[in-house]
Write a protein that holds these residues in place. Structure first.
Motif, short mmCIF file in Angstrom:
data_model
loop_
_atom_site.label_atom_id
_atom_site.label_comp_id
_atom_site.label_asym_id
_atom_site.label_seq_id
_atom_site.Cartn_x
_atom_site.Cartn_y
_atom_site.Cartn_z
N ARG A 42 0.83 -1.21 0.00
CA ARG A 42 0.00 0.00 0.00
C ARG A 42 0.87 1.26 0.00
NH1 ARG A 42 -5.01 1.73 0.53
NH2 ARG A 42 -5.41 3.59 1.75
N ASN A 47 3.74 1.78 -1.39
CA ASN A 47 4.21 2.00 -2.75
C ASN A 47 3.08 2.50 -3.63
OD1 ASN A 47 6.21 2.05 -4.59
ND2 ASN A 47 6.29 -0.15 -4.95
N LYS A 48 1.89 1.97 -3.44
CA LYS A 48 0.73 2.35 -4.24
C LYS A 48 0.35 3.80 -3.96
CE LYS A 48 -3.42 0.03 -5.71
NZ LYS A 48 -4.41 -0.98 -5.39
N ASP A 49 0.37 4.21 -2.70
CA ASP A 49 0.04 5.59 -2.34
C ASP A 49 1.03 6.56 -2.98
OD1 ASP A 49 -2.11 4.81 -0.86
OD2 ASP A 49 -1.06 4.89 1.07
N TYR A 50 2.28 6.21 -2.99
CA TYR A 50 3.30 7.05 -3.60
C TYR A 50 3.03 7.25 -5.09
CZ TYR A 50 7.88 8.63 -5.17
OH TYR A 50 8.89 9.34 -5.75
N LEU A 51 2.67 6.17 -5.77
CA LEU A 51 2.38 6.26 -7.20
C LEU A 51 1.16 7.13 -7.47
CD1 LEU A 51 3.07 2.65 -8.50
CD2 LEU A 51 4.37 4.71 -8.98
N VAL A 52 0.15 7.04 -6.63
CA VAL A 52 -1.05 7.87 -6.79
C VAL A 52 -0.69 9.34 -6.64
CG1 VAL A 52 -3.27 8.45 -5.74
CG2 VAL A 52 -2.66 6.07 -6.13
N ILE A 53 0.14 9.66 -5.67
CA ILE A 53 0.55 11.04 -5.44
C ILE A 53 1.35 11.56 -6.64
CG2 ILE A 53 2.02 12.52 -4.02
CD1 ILE A 53 1.14 10.80 -1.62
N LYS A 75 1.32 10.46 -9.76
CA LYS A 75 0.45 10.57 -10.93
C LYS A 75 -0.45 11.79 -10.84
CE LYS A 75 0.20 5.72 -12.27
NZ LYS A 75 -0.68 4.55 -12.42
N SER A 76 -0.97 12.08 -9.66
CA SER A 76 -1.84 13.24 -9.52
C SER A 76 -1.07 14.54 -9.72
CB SER A 76 -2.55 13.23 -8.17
OG SER A 76 -1.62 13.28 -7.12
N TRP A 77 0.16 14.60 -9.23
CA TRP A 77 0.98 15.80 -9.45
C TRP A 77 1.34 15.95 -10.92
CZ3 TRP A 77 1.65 20.11 -7.00
CH2 TRP A 77 1.45 20.16 -5.63
#
Length: 62
Positions: A11, A13-19, A21-23
């Motif tokens: 999770r 790692n997944k949260d980091y990717l979401v952040i 991608k959103s930026w």
């Protein structure tokens, strides 16, 4: 005696990717808005050059 193992949750790692991608989306959106403003200003200036105006009164060239 059992060795202690560190369990890493996927999770994080997944949260980091979401952040990230959103930026990236936010930066791309801002760049598109800025580019649109530049192109719009350029087109507006070119249109104003083709139609002469005297003291705020627009004259159509025939």
């Amino acid at each position: 005696m059992k060795k202690k193992t560190v369990k890493r949750s996927p999770r994080q790692n997944k949260d980091y990717l979401v952040i990230v991608k959103s930026w990236m989306f936010l930066v791309a959106f801002a760049l598109m808005l800025g580019l649109g403003a530049l192109i719009g200003t350029f087109v507006n200036e070119q249109m104003n050059l083709s139609s002469p105006a005297v003291a705020g009164y627009s004259v159509e060239a025939n």
